[in-house]
Design an enzyme around this catalytic site. Structure first.
Site, PDB file in Angstrom:
ATOM      1  N   LYS A 229       0.811  -1.221   0.000  1.00 12.08           N
ATOM      2  CA  LYS A 229       0.000   0.000   0.000  1.00 12.08           C
ATOM      3  C   LYS A 229       0.843   1.270   0.000  1.00 12.08           C
ATOM      4  CE  LYS A 229      -4.451  -1.740   1.246  1.00 12.08           C
ATOM      5  NZ  LYS A 229      -5.527  -1.932   2.208  1.00 12.08           N
ATOM      6  N   ARG A 263      -3.828  -9.867   4.900  1.00 14.01           N
ATOM      7  CA  ARG A 263      -4.120  -9.942   3.468  1.00 14.01           C
ATOM      8  C   ARG A 263      -2.867  -9.502   2.720  1.00 14.01           C
ATOM      9  NH1 ARG A 263      -6.172  -6.604  -0.457  1.00 14.01           N
ATOM     10  NH2 ARG A 263      -7.699  -7.486  -1.893  1.00 14.01           N
TER      11      ARG A 263
HETATM   12  C1  7PJ Z   1      -8.233  -4.363   1.473  1.00 13.19           C
HETATM   13  C2  7PJ Z   1      -9.255  -5.159   0.975  1.00 13.19           C
HETATM   14  C3  7PJ Z   1      -8.016  -4.322   2.888  1.00 13.19           C
HETATM   15  C4  7PJ Z   1      -9.833  -5.886   3.092  1.00 13.19           C
HETATM   16  C5  7PJ Z   1      -8.280  -4.130  -0.658  1.00 13.19           C
HETATM   17  C6  7PJ Z   1      -5.242  -3.161  -2.014  1.00 13.19           C
HETATM   18  C7  7PJ Z   1      -6.554  -2.492  -2.146  1.00 13.19           C
HETATM   19  N1  7PJ Z   1     -10.046  -5.933   1.766  1.00 13.19           N
HETATM   20  N2  7PJ Z   1      -9.273  -5.001  -0.370  1.00 13.19           N
HETATM   21  N3  7PJ Z   1      -8.842  -5.112   3.643  1.00 13.19           N
HETATM   22  N4  7PJ Z   1      -7.617  -3.740   0.434  1.00 13.19           N
HETATM   23  N5  7PJ Z   1     -10.590  -6.618   3.915  1.00 13.19           N
HETATM   24  O1  7PJ Z   1      -5.112  -4.361  -1.836  1.00 13.19           O
HETATM   25  O2  7PJ Z   1      -4.234  -2.395  -2.098  1.00 13.19           O
HETATM   26  O3  7PJ Z   1      -7.165  -3.618   3.430  1.00 13.19           O
HETATM   27  S1  7PJ Z   1      -7.946  -3.591  -2.277  1.00 13.19           S
END
Ligand code: 7PJ
Length: 287
Positions: A229, A263
């Site tokens: 990020k 994640r």
């Molecule tokens: C997240 C997500 C996060 C959850 C994305 C990226 C943007 N779902 N989907 N938490 N981020 N739960 O991966 O940079 O932080 S998309």
């Protein structure tokens, strides 16, 4: 839903009761056009399948599949476009690997179709606030991640403001868990996520990570997404494809501050790092 235990690869954790003995890695599999667009649908599906197999082999506990980009400034897609992107991929992966699949969506029709195709979990960056989403989740009876976001993806990075980021994210998540429970969603299926980068400045993100423990008394497992990020780009000056070391550092810090699910795009590296973190934390707890 049984999720693999990232520490030793033994599928033993029940996401229904959500008892996490050790940190789990949720691998990110984007099927948005900017990731797997070249060469038409068959190639896209094949590439996604190979990526899923490699994540499973590397110890991913969950594979998160999303067909809508939620990056800052991203436009919206309709349910049919999302389904066209993700359903062939979910079906292909379901037939090839045992790792549970989560669907990254806010749309009730997409949730229903994805679960019918074999998705075991719902990951909703809008915390089931879209019309009909809460009802769909109640009916589907699958684990669901409720994420905090200020604003909406297209505009969320235009001057996000908080009096106290940690208090406000915490009270949103606490209230949302209560609202969903009161509407009939099984509380034991809920995972919470502070939503790093979703309507937050750089210093908001850092403050949230430093104080992640304060979200623990909500009583639900914590999922965090920090991988690649922009806050990591700001700290290191690195482009998105050069942020692995920073992402690993953030994953370890998140787990040390109480996260149960991380994640991540780089599953193998993250699993290794969290094994080290987990062993050290366990030894600390034994004394
Ligand atoms: C997240 C997500 C996060 C959850 C994305 C990226 C943007 N779902 N989907 N938490 N981020 N739960 O991966 O940079 O932080 S998309």
């Amino acid at each position: 839903m049984v999720v693999a235990n990232s520490c030793d690869n033994i599928p033993m954790l029940q996401l229904g009761t959500l008892e996490f003995d050790c940190p789990a890695v949720m691998g990110v599999l984007n099927v948005t056009p900017d990731s797997f667009s070249d060469g038409g649908r068959f190639v896209a599906r094949d590439a996604a399948l190979r990526e899923a197999e490699s994540m499973a082999a590397a110890g991913a506990a969950i594979i998160d599949i999303g067909g809508e980009s939620t990056r800052p400034g991203a436009g919206s897609v309709n349910a049919q476009q999302e389904l066209d992107r993700i359903l062939p991929v979910i079906e292909a992966i379901r037939g090839a690997v045992d790792t549970p699949i989560s669907v990254d969506t806010s749309k009730p029709d997409v949730m229903r179709a994805a679960v019918a195709a074999g998705a075991a979990m719902i990951n909703d960056v809008r915390a089931l606030q879209a019309d009909g989403a809460l009802q769909a989740a109640i009916e589907l009876k699958r684990p669901v991640c409720l994420m905090h976001m200020q604003g909406m993806p297209r505009t969320m990075q235009n001057e996000p403001t908080y009096d106290d980021i940690v208090v406000e994210v915490g009270s949103f998540l606490r209230q949302r868990v209560a609202q969903c429970r009161d509407a009939g969603l099984d509380q034991d299926l809920i995972v919470i996520d502070p939503g790093f980068g979703f309507g937050k400045t750089h210093s908001h993100n850092i403050e949230l990570l430093a104080n992640l423990r304060q979200l623990q008394d909500i009583g639900r497992p914590l999922l965090v997404g920090l991988s690649r990020k922009s806050m990591l780009g700001e700290l290191t000056g690195r482009n998105v494809d050069e942020r692995l070391p920073a992402s690993i550092s953030a994953a370890v810090l998140a787990v040390m501050h109480g996260a149960q699910i991380v994640r991540a795009h780089d599953v193998a590296a993250t699993v290794d790092a969290l094994r080290v973190a987990d062993a050290v934390m366990e030894a600390g707890e034994r004394r």
